[in-house]
Design a protein around this motif. Sequence first.
Motif, PDB file in Angstrom:
ATOM      1  N   GLN A  98       0.821  -1.210   0.000  1.00  0.00           N
ATOM      2  CA  GLN A  98       0.000   0.000   0.000  1.00  0.00           C
ATOM      3  C   GLN A  98       0.857   1.264   0.000  1.00  0.00           C
ATOM      4  OE1 GLN A  98      -2.931  -0.297   3.086  1.00  0.00           O
ATOM      5  NE2 GLN A  98      -4.257  -1.540   1.806  1.00  0.00           N
ATOM      6  N   PHE A  99       2.015   1.203   0.675  1.00  0.00           N
ATOM      7  CA  PHE A  99       2.941   2.337   0.600  1.00  0.00           C
ATOM      8  C   PHE A  99       3.445   2.527  -0.825  1.00  0.00           C
ATOM      9  CE2 PHE A  99       3.940   2.092   5.293  1.00  0.00           C
ATOM     10  CZ  PHE A  99       3.556   3.382   5.578  1.00  0.00           C
ATOM     11  N   GLU A 100       3.708   1.433  -1.524  1.00  0.00           N
ATOM     12  CA  GLU A 100       4.288   1.498  -2.866  1.00  0.00           C
ATOM     13  C   GLU A 100       3.265   1.723  -3.967  1.00  0.00           C
ATOM     14  OE1 GLU A 100       6.386  -2.189  -3.093  1.00  0.00           O
ATOM     15  OE2 GLU A 100       8.132  -1.393  -2.040  1.00  0.00           O
ATOM     16  N   SER A 101       1.968   1.668  -3.660  1.00  0.00           N
ATOM     17  CA  SER A 101       0.955   1.804  -4.707  1.00  0.00           C
ATOM     18  C   SER A 101       0.916   3.212  -5.293  1.00  0.00           C
ATOM     19  CB  SER A 101      -0.424   1.424  -4.171  1.00  0.00           C
ATOM     20  OG  SER A 101      -0.904   2.422  -3.305  1.00  0.00           O
ATOM     21  N   GLY A 102       1.289   4.202  -4.515  1.00  0.00           N
ATOM     22  CA  GLY A 102       1.303   5.571  -5.005  1.00  0.00           C
ATOM     23  C   GLY A 102      -0.034   6.279  -4.903  1.00  0.00           C
ATOM     24  N   LYS A 103      -1.074   5.586  -4.486  1.00  0.00           N
ATOM     25  CA  LYS A 103      -2.394   6.209  -4.351  1.00  0.00           C
ATOM     26  C   LYS A 103      -2.517   6.869  -2.971  1.00  0.00           C
ATOM     27  CE  LYS A 103      -4.562   2.534  -6.996  1.00  0.00           C
ATOM     28  NZ  LYS A 103      -5.525   1.422  -6.914  1.00  0.00           N
TER      29      LYS A 103
END
Length: 74
Positions: free
Chosen positions: A32-37
């Motif tokens: 979730q940190f890496e999703s960019g949303k």
Amino acid sequence: MMNYIKRYLGIIWMLLALVAGYYLLVSQAIPQFESGKPDDLVPAIIYTFVLMPIISGGLFVFGWYAWKGEYDEA
């Protein structure tokens, strides 16, 4: 005999705490940190800084007390 089982299960609880912390961090928070949303940032912070310490810490402390014999019957 039951006291030995409780102590053995204390080690199992402590290992389960490590597995639960690893799962929450690697499978839930980091993606979730890496999703960019921006919508995924709040749950990632909650997983990392709220849920992981409560779940892992609680399981580990419970296992530590069981391993040290705090739940033994006299």
